[in-house]
Design a protein around this motif. Structure first.
Motif, PDB file in Angstrom:
ATOM      1  N   VAL A   1       0.834  -1.203   0.000  1.00  0.00           N
ATOM      2  CA  VAL A   1       0.000   0.000   0.000  1.00  0.00           C
ATOM      3  C   VAL A   1       0.868   1.252   0.000  1.00  0.00           C
ATOM      4  CG1 VAL A   1      -1.615   1.331   1.416  1.00  0.00           C
ATOM      5  CG2 VAL A   1      -2.021  -1.085   1.013  1.00  0.00           C
ATOM      6  N   ILE A   2       1.901   1.272   0.833  1.00  0.00           N
ATOM      7  CA  ILE A   2       2.798   2.433   0.884  1.00  0.00           C
ATOM      8  C   ILE A   2       3.504   2.622  -0.458  1.00  0.00           C
ATOM      9  CG2 ILE A   2       4.926   3.304   1.929  1.00  0.00           C
ATOM     10  CD1 ILE A   2       3.941   2.052   4.556  1.00  0.00           C
ATOM     11  N   GLY A   3       3.965   1.536  -1.053  1.00  0.00           N
ATOM     12  CA  GLY A   3       4.613   1.628  -2.359  1.00  0.00           C
ATOM     13  C   GLY A   3       3.655   2.101  -3.437  1.00  0.00           C
ATOM     14  N   GLY A   4       2.426   1.618  -3.408  1.00  0.00           N
ATOM     15  CA  GLY A   4       1.434   2.053  -4.390  1.00  0.00           C
ATOM     16  C   GLY A   4       1.101   3.523  -4.251  1.00  0.00           C
ATOM     17  N   LEU A   5       0.971   3.990  -3.009  1.00  0.00           N
ATOM     18  CA  LEU A   5       0.708   5.414  -2.801  1.00  0.00           C
ATOM     19  C   LEU A   5       1.890   6.269  -3.262  1.00  0.00           C
ATOM     20  CD1 LEU A   5      -1.058   5.416   0.670  1.00  0.00           C
ATOM     21  CD2 LEU A   5      -2.061   5.983  -1.541  1.00  0.00           C
ATOM     22  N   GLY A   6       3.095   5.815  -2.977  1.00  0.00           N
ATOM     23  CA  GLY A   6       4.282   6.547  -3.430  1.00  0.00           C
ATOM     24  C   GLY A   6       4.354   6.620  -4.942  1.00  0.00           C
ATOM     25  N   LEU A   7       4.059   5.529  -5.602  1.00  0.00           N
ATOM     26  CA  LEU A   7       4.065   5.532  -7.068  1.00  0.00           C
ATOM     27  C   LEU A   7       2.978   6.434  -7.619  1.00  0.00           C
ATOM     28  CD1 LEU A   7       5.199   4.376  -9.704  1.00  0.00           C
ATOM     29  CD2 LEU A   7       3.528   2.541  -9.499  1.00  0.00           C
ATOM     30  N   ALA A   8       1.804   6.407  -7.014  1.00  0.00           N
ATOM     31  CA  ALA A   8       0.709   7.266  -7.471  1.00  0.00           C
ATOM     32  C   ALA A   8       1.061   8.739  -7.308  1.00  0.00           C
ATOM     33  CB  ALA A   8      -0.568   6.931  -6.713  1.00  0.00           C
ATOM     34  N   MET A   9       1.693   9.083  -6.178  1.00  0.00           N
ATOM     35  CA  MET A   9       2.089  10.480  -5.976  1.00  0.00           C
ATOM     36  C   MET A   9       3.177  10.886  -6.955  1.00  0.00           C
ATOM     37  SD  MET A   9       1.860  11.155  -1.879  1.00  0.00           S
ATOM     38  CE  MET A   9       2.807   9.738  -1.351  1.00  0.00           C
ATOM     39  N   TRP A  10       4.108   9.977  -7.243  1.00  0.00           N
ATOM     40  CA  TRP A  10       5.166  10.291  -8.198  1.00  0.00           C
ATOM     41  C   TRP A  10       4.577  10.486  -9.592  1.00  0.00           C
ATOM     42  CZ3 TRP A  10       9.852  12.037  -8.504  1.00  0.00           C
ATOM     43  CH2 TRP A  10      10.555  11.904  -9.692  1.00  0.00           C
ATOM     44  N   MET A  11       3.611   9.659  -9.979  1.00  0.00           N
ATOM     45  CA  MET A  11       2.987   9.803 -11.291  1.00  0.00           C
ATOM     46  C   MET A  11       2.217  11.117 -11.388  1.00  0.00           C
ATOM     47  SD  MET A  11       3.882   7.197 -13.037  1.00  0.00           S
ATOM     48  CE  MET A  11       2.754   7.070 -14.394  1.00  0.00           C
ATOM     49  N   ASP A  12       1.674  11.576 -10.265  1.00  0.00           N
ATOM     50  CA  ASP A  12       0.895  12.806 -10.265  1.00  0.00           C
ATOM     51  C   ASP A  12       1.786  14.043 -10.278  1.00  0.00           C
ATOM     52  OD1 ASP A  12      -1.501  14.292 -10.155  1.00  0.00           O
ATOM     53  OD2 ASP A  12      -1.278  14.513  -7.984  1.00  0.00           O
ATOM     54  N   LYS A  13       2.831  14.060  -9.478  1.00  0.00           N
ATOM     55  CA  LYS A  13       3.654  15.265  -9.302  1.00  0.00           C
ATOM     56  C   LYS A  13       5.108  15.074  -9.722  1.00  0.00           C
ATOM     57  CE  LYS A  13       0.533  17.401  -6.601  1.00  0.00           C
ATOM     58  NZ  LYS A  13      -0.463  18.164  -7.284  1.00  0.00           N
ATOM     59  N   GLY A  14       5.439  13.968 -10.353  1.00  0.00           N
ATOM     60  CA  GLY A  14       6.832  13.662 -10.666  1.00  0.00           C
ATOM     61  C   GLY A  14       7.473  14.627 -11.630  1.00  0.00           C
ATOM     62  N   ALA A  15       6.735  15.042 -12.668  1.00  0.00           N
ATOM     63  CA  ALA A  15       7.314  15.939 -13.668  1.00  0.00           C
ATOM     64  C   ALA A  15       7.651  17.296 -13.048  1.00  0.00           C
ATOM     65  CB  ALA A  15       6.362  16.099 -14.831  1.00  0.00           C
ATOM     66  N   ALA A  16       6.763  17.829 -12.237  1.00  0.00           N
ATOM     67  CA  ALA A  16       7.021  19.121 -11.600  1.00  0.00           C
ATOM     68  C   ALA A  16       8.187  19.018 -10.629  1.00  0.00           C
ATOM     69  CB  ALA A  16       5.773  19.609 -10.883  1.00  0.00           C
ATOM     70  N   LEU A  17       8.263  17.916  -9.899  1.00  0.00           N
ATOM     71  CA  LEU A  17       9.367  17.711  -8.969  1.00  0.00           C
ATOM     72  C   LEU A  17      10.692  17.629  -9.723  1.00  0.00           C
ATOM     73  CD1 LEU A  17      10.358  17.095  -6.089  1.00  0.00           C
ATOM     74  CD2 LEU A  17       9.893  14.711  -6.562  1.00  0.00           C
ATOM     75  N   PHE A  18      10.706  16.880 -10.810  1.00  0.00           N
ATOM     76  CA  PHE A  18      11.925  16.743 -11.603  1.00  0.00           C
ATOM     77  C   PHE A  18      12.366  18.090 -12.173  1.00  0.00           C
ATOM     78  CE2 PHE A  18      13.952  15.965 -15.747  1.00  0.00           C
ATOM     79  CZ  PHE A  18      15.084  15.319 -15.295  1.00  0.00           C
ATOM     80  N   LEU A  19      11.415  18.863 -12.706  1.00  0.00           N
ATOM     81  CA  LEU A  19      11.778  20.156 -13.282  1.00  0.00           C
ATOM     82  C   LEU A  19      12.288  21.129 -12.221  1.00  0.00           C
ATOM     83  CD1 LEU A  19       8.991  20.679 -15.944  1.00  0.00           C
ATOM     84  CD2 LEU A  19      11.398  20.152 -16.321  1.00  0.00           C
ATOM     85  N   SER A  20      11.702  21.107 -11.034  1.00  0.00           N
ATOM     86  CA  SER A  20      12.195  21.997  -9.984  1.00  0.00           C
ATOM     87  C   SER A  20      13.603  21.594  -9.550  1.00  0.00           C
ATOM     88  CB  SER A  20      11.238  22.007  -8.803  1.00  0.00           C
ATOM     89  OG  SER A  20      11.240  20.764  -8.161  1.00  0.00           O
TER      90      SER A  20
END
Length: 52
Positions: free
Chosen positions: A23-42
């Motif tokens: 569950v923790i891994g799935g939530l982490g992956l979901a958050m990364w898919m949602d905000k990963g591009a913005a995090l990477f660009l920052s």
């Protein structure tokens, strides 16, 4: 009816731990898919700021 095996509580604890990690891994992956591009660009922008 057969009695429960002695290692059943251990297996239940292992299953609960595996489920919580999944569950923790799935939530982490979901958050990364949602905000990963913005995090990477920052992070890229912050890294490029050190070069100036």
């Amino acid at each position: 009816m057969k009695p429960a095996p002695a290692n059943q509580p251990l297996m239940l604890a292992f299953a609960a731990a595996a489920l919580s990690l999944a569950v923790i891994g799935g939530l982490g992956l979901a958050m990364w898919m949602d905000k990963g591009a913005a995090l990477f660009l920052s992070l890229v922008e912050a890294g490029l700021a050190w070069c100036l």
